[in-house]
Design a protein around this motif. Structure first.
Motif, short mmCIF file in Angstrom:
data_model
loop_
_atom_site.label_atom_id
_atom_site.label_comp_id
_atom_site.label_asym_id
_atom_site.label_seq_id
_atom_site.Cartn_x
_atom_site.Cartn_y
_atom_site.Cartn_z
N VAL A 202 -2.21 -17.38 -1.32
CA VAL A 202 -1.09 -16.75 -0.61
C VAL A 202 -1.65 -15.93 0.55
O VAL A 202 -2.64 -15.21 0.39
CB VAL A 202 -0.27 -15.84 -1.55
CG1 VAL A 202 0.86 -15.15 -0.81
CG2 VAL A 202 0.28 -16.66 -2.72
N TRP A 203 -1.01 -16.04 1.70
CA TRP A 203 -1.45 -15.28 2.88
C TRP A 203 -1.30 -13.79 2.67
O TRP A 203 -0.32 -13.32 2.12
CB TRP A 203 -0.59 -15.69 4.09
CG TRP A 203 -1.11 -16.88 4.81
CD1 TRP A 203 -1.75 -17.95 4.26
CD2 TRP A 203 -1.02 -17.14 6.21
NE1 TRP A 203 -2.06 -18.87 5.24
CE2 TRP A 203 -1.63 -18.40 6.44
CE3 TRP A 203 -0.48 -16.44 7.29
CZ2 TRP A 203 -1.72 -18.96 7.72
CZ3 TRP A 203 -0.56 -17.00 8.55
CH2 TRP A 203 -1.19 -18.24 8.76
N GLY A 204 -2.30 -13.04 3.18
CA GLY A 204 -2.22 -11.59 3.18
C GLY A 204 -2.63 -10.97 1.85
O GLY A 204 -3.16 -11.64 0.96
N SER A 205 -2.36 -9.68 1.73
CA SER A 205 -2.82 -8.92 0.57
C SER A 205 -1.85 -8.97 -0.60
O SER A 205 -2.21 -8.61 -1.73
CB SER A 205 -3.01 -7.45 0.98
OG SER A 205 -1.76 -6.89 1.36
N GLY A 206 -0.62 -9.39 -0.33
CA GLY A 206 0.39 -9.41 -1.39
C GLY A 206 1.11 -8.08 -1.56
O GLY A 206 2.04 -7.96 -2.36
N LEU A 262 -3.48 -17.56 -8.94
CA LEU A 262 -2.92 -17.04 -7.69
C LEU A 262 -3.97 -16.16 -7.03
O LEU A 262 -4.50 -15.24 -7.66
CB LEU A 262 -1.68 -16.21 -8.03
CG LEU A 262 -0.79 -15.70 -6.93
CD1 LEU A 262 -0.19 -16.85 -6.14
CD2 LEU A 262 0.34 -14.85 -7.54
N THR A 263 -4.32 -16.47 -5.76
CA THR A 263 -5.25 -15.60 -5.03
C THR A 263 -4.66 -15.25 -3.67
O THR A 263 -3.79 -15.97 -3.16
CB THR A 263 -6.62 -16.28 -4.81
OG1 THR A 263 -6.42 -17.51 -4.10
CG2 THR A 263 -7.32 -16.57 -6.13
N PHE A 264 -5.16 -14.17 -3.09
CA PHE A 264 -4.63 -13.68 -1.81
C PHE A 264 -5.71 -13.73 -0.74
O PHE A 264 -6.83 -13.26 -0.95
CB PHE A 264 -4.09 -12.27 -1.97
CG PHE A 264 -2.87 -12.21 -2.85
CD1 PHE A 264 -1.61 -12.36 -2.30
CD2 PHE A 264 -2.99 -12.07 -4.23
CE1 PHE A 264 -0.48 -12.36 -3.10
CE2 PHE A 264 -1.87 -12.05 -5.04
CZ PHE A 264 -0.60 -12.20 -4.47
N ASP A 265 -5.37 -14.32 0.41
CA ASP A 265 -6.29 -14.43 1.55
C ASP A 265 -6.06 -13.23 2.47
O ASP A 265 -5.17 -13.25 3.34
CB ASP A 265 -6.03 -15.74 2.30
CG ASP A 265 -6.97 -15.93 3.47
OD1 ASP A 265 -7.78 -15.01 3.76
OD2 ASP A 265 -6.89 -16.98 4.13
N THR A 266 -6.87 -12.19 2.28
CA THR A 266 -6.66 -10.94 3.03
C THR A 266 -7.10 -11.04 4.49
O THR A 266 -6.91 -10.10 5.26
CB THR A 266 -7.40 -9.77 2.35
OG1 THR A 266 -8.77 -10.13 2.17
CG2 THR A 266 -6.79 -9.46 0.98
N SER A 267 -7.68 -12.20 4.88
CA SER A 267 -8.02 -12.38 6.30
C SER A 267 -6.76 -12.72 7.12
O SER A 267 -6.77 -12.65 8.35
CB SER A 267 -9.05 -13.50 6.47
OG SER A 267 -8.47 -14.76 6.20
N LYS A 268 -5.68 -13.09 6.42
CA LYS A 268 -4.43 -13.45 7.10
C LYS A 268 -3.54 -12.21 7.26
O LYS A 268 -3.62 -11.28 6.46
CB LYS A 268 -3.69 -14.52 6.29
CG LYS A 268 -4.42 -15.86 6.21
CD LYS A 268 -4.50 -16.54 7.57
CE LYS A 268 -4.94 -17.99 7.47
NZ LYS A 268 -6.32 -18.16 7.04
N PRO A 269 -2.68 -12.20 8.30
CA PRO A 269 -1.88 -11.01 8.58
C PRO A 269 -0.81 -10.74 7.53
O PRO A 269 -0.26 -11.66 6.95
CB PRO A 269 -1.24 -11.32 9.94
CG PRO A 269 -1.19 -12.82 10.00
CD PRO A 269 -2.41 -13.29 9.27
N ASP A 270 -0.53 -9.46 7.32
CA ASP A 270 0.52 -9.05 6.39
C ASP A 270 1.87 -8.90 7.07
O ASP A 270 2.91 -8.98 6.42
CB ASP A 270 0.16 -7.69 5.76
CG ASP A 270 -0.64 -7.84 4.48
OD1 ASP A 270 -0.58 -8.92 3.87
OD2 ASP A 270 -1.32 -6.87 4.09
N GLY A 271 1.87 -8.64 8.38
CA GLY A 271 3.12 -8.30 9.05
C GLY A 271 3.52 -6.87 8.72
O GLY A 271 2.70 -6.06 8.29
N THR A 272 4.78 -6.55 8.91
CA THR A 272 5.30 -5.20 8.66
C THR A 272 5.10 -4.81 7.20
O THR A 272 5.35 -5.61 6.31
CB THR A 272 6.79 -5.16 9.01
OG1 THR A 272 6.96 -5.66 10.33
CG2 THR A 272 7.34 -3.76 8.95
N PRO A 273 4.64 -3.56 6.94
CA PRO A 273 4.38 -3.15 5.56
C PRO A 273 5.62 -3.21 4.66
O PRO A 273 5.53 -3.58 3.50
CB PRO A 273 3.91 -1.70 5.70
CG PRO A 273 3.49 -1.53 7.11
CD PRO A 273 4.27 -2.52 7.92
#
Length: 309
Positions: A202-206, A262-273
Motif C-alpha cells: 500500500v502506498w504511503g505510511s498508512g 500487508l506492507t506500506f511503501d513509505t517512499s510514496k506520498p501520503d497526501g494531506t494528513p
C-alpha cells in the motif's frame, strides 16, 4: 423540483452523476436530460451554448469533471486546471443565459487548505495553502464555488455549491494509475487474491486519516439540498467519521477475502494528513448519511466483480 421538470445531469456516466440519475429516476422524475462526452463536449463553449439554447433545462446538477487520484492530479496539472475551468465556466454561464431555475455545483474536499484545522468547516475555504499535488484541481473547484456565488450576487441566480468528501460506490474508477485510494485498494486486493500473492503493498505510511461516503448517499444529499437549500457559500457532504488508510486497507482486505500480508511503501506520498468534513451545517438542514463503510464496501466490491472481472 416539479416532477415534470427538465433536469440536466452533467456527467451522468460517472460515479456521482450516475448516482444522482438513479436517485432522480427513483423519485419519479422522467424528464432527465443526459449527454455523453461524444455527444456534448462540455469543454467546448459553442457546443454547450447550443445545447442549453435548444434544451432549456429547468435544473442542472453539475457533476461533470476531470478527476483522478494523486498520480493523475500531479501528472496532468495543466489538463486538470484547464479542462475543469472550461466545463464549469460553460455550464454555469449558459445556465444563467438560459434561465435555469437552480444549479448545483459539485466540488471536492481538496478545496480546503492542506493544514486546515479538523474537522473542516465551510468557512476554512481560502484560509491557507492548498495541498501541492492536487492544487490545480482544487483551484478550479474553488473558482466554481466563487462563480456560482458571483452569478447569485450579480444576476440573482439560485446556484448552490456542495463539497463531497471522498466517495466510492457503483461505477467507480478502478484504473491502475488514475484511481483514488479506495477503488485502487479494492483492485489491488482482488488481483492479489486471484494471483495468490503473498502480500499487498500500500502506498504511503498508512497513517493519513480519510473519510468515505457511499456515492448513493451523496446523491440522496444532493437531491435533498436541491429541495431545501438556497444560500450562497457551500455545504459539506460527508459522514463526519474517518479512519486511517491502514484501517481502510484492513477492512477492504477482509471484504475481498485476501489472506496474505500487508506492507506500506513509505517512499510514496501520503497526501494531506487528515481530511475530515465538519457536517454540522448539513445536519442542521435535516440530512445524515445511511450507508456504513463495511456495507458500502461490499456493494462496491460486488459492482467491481460484475464490471471489471
Amino acid at each position: 423540483m416539479e416532477k415534470n421538470a427538465k433536469i440536466y445531469v452533467a456527467g451522468h456516466r460517472g460515479m456521482v452523476g450516475s448516482a444522482i440519475y438513479r436517485k432522480l429516476a427513483g423519485e419519479g422524475y422522467t424528464n432527465i436530460l443526459t449527454r455523453n462526452s461524444s455527444e456534448l463536449d462540455l469543454r467546448d463553449q459553442q457546443q454547450v451554448a447550443t445545447f442549453f439554447a435548444t434544451e432549456k433545462p429547468d435544473y442542472v446538477f453539475l457533476a461533470a469533471a476531470k478527476v483522478g487520484g494523486i498520480v493523475a492530479n500531479n501528472t496532468y496539472r495543466a489538463d486538470f486546471l484547464y479542462e475543469n475551468l472550461c466545463i464549469q465556466n460553460n455550464v454555469i454561464h449558459h445556465s444563467y443565459l438560459n434561465g435555469v431555475k437552480k444549479l448545483m455545483f459539485l466540488g471536492s474536499s481538496c478545496i480546503y487548505p492542506k493544514l486546515a484545522p479538523q474537522p473542516l468547516k465551510e468557512d476554512y475555504l481560502l484560509t491557507g495553502t492548498l495541498e501541492e499535488t492536487n492544487e490545480p484541481y482544487a483551484i478550479a473547484k474553488i473558482a466554481g464555488i466563487k462563480m456560482a456565488d458571483a452569478y447569485r450576487d450579480q444576476y440573482g441566480c439560485n446556484f448552490i455549491s456542495v463539497m463531497p468528501t471522498n466517495l466510492y460506490g457503483y461505477n467507480d474508477n478502478y484504473h491502475p494509475q488514475n484511481s483514488h485510494v479506495l477503488p485502487a485498494l479494492i483492485r489491488k486486493f482482488h488481483e492479489a487474491k486471484v494471483n495468490g500473492a503473498e502480500e499487498v503493498v500500500v502506498w504511503g505510511s498508512g497513517t493519513p486519516m480519510r473519510e468515505f461516503l457511499f456515492a448513493d448517499d451523496l446523491a440522496d444529499a444532493c437531491y435533498y439540498l436541491m429541495q431545501n437549500y438556497n444560500e450562497p457559500g457551500l455545504v459539506n457532504i460527508g459522514t463526519g467519521k474517518d479512519l486511517t488508510i491502514k484501517d481502510l486497507a484492513l477492512l477492504i482486505k477482509d471484504v475481498v477475502g485476501f489472506e496474505g500480508g500487508l506492507t506500506f511503501d513509505t517512499s510514496k506520498p501520503d497526501g494531506t494528513p487528515r481530511k475530515l468534513m465538519d457536517v454540522s451545517k448539513l445536519r442542521s438542514f435535516g440530512w445524515s448519511y445511511k450507508t456504513e463503510l463495511r456495507e458500502g464496501l461490499k456493494l462496491a466490491y460486488d459492482d467491481f466483480l460484475e464490471k471489471h472481472t
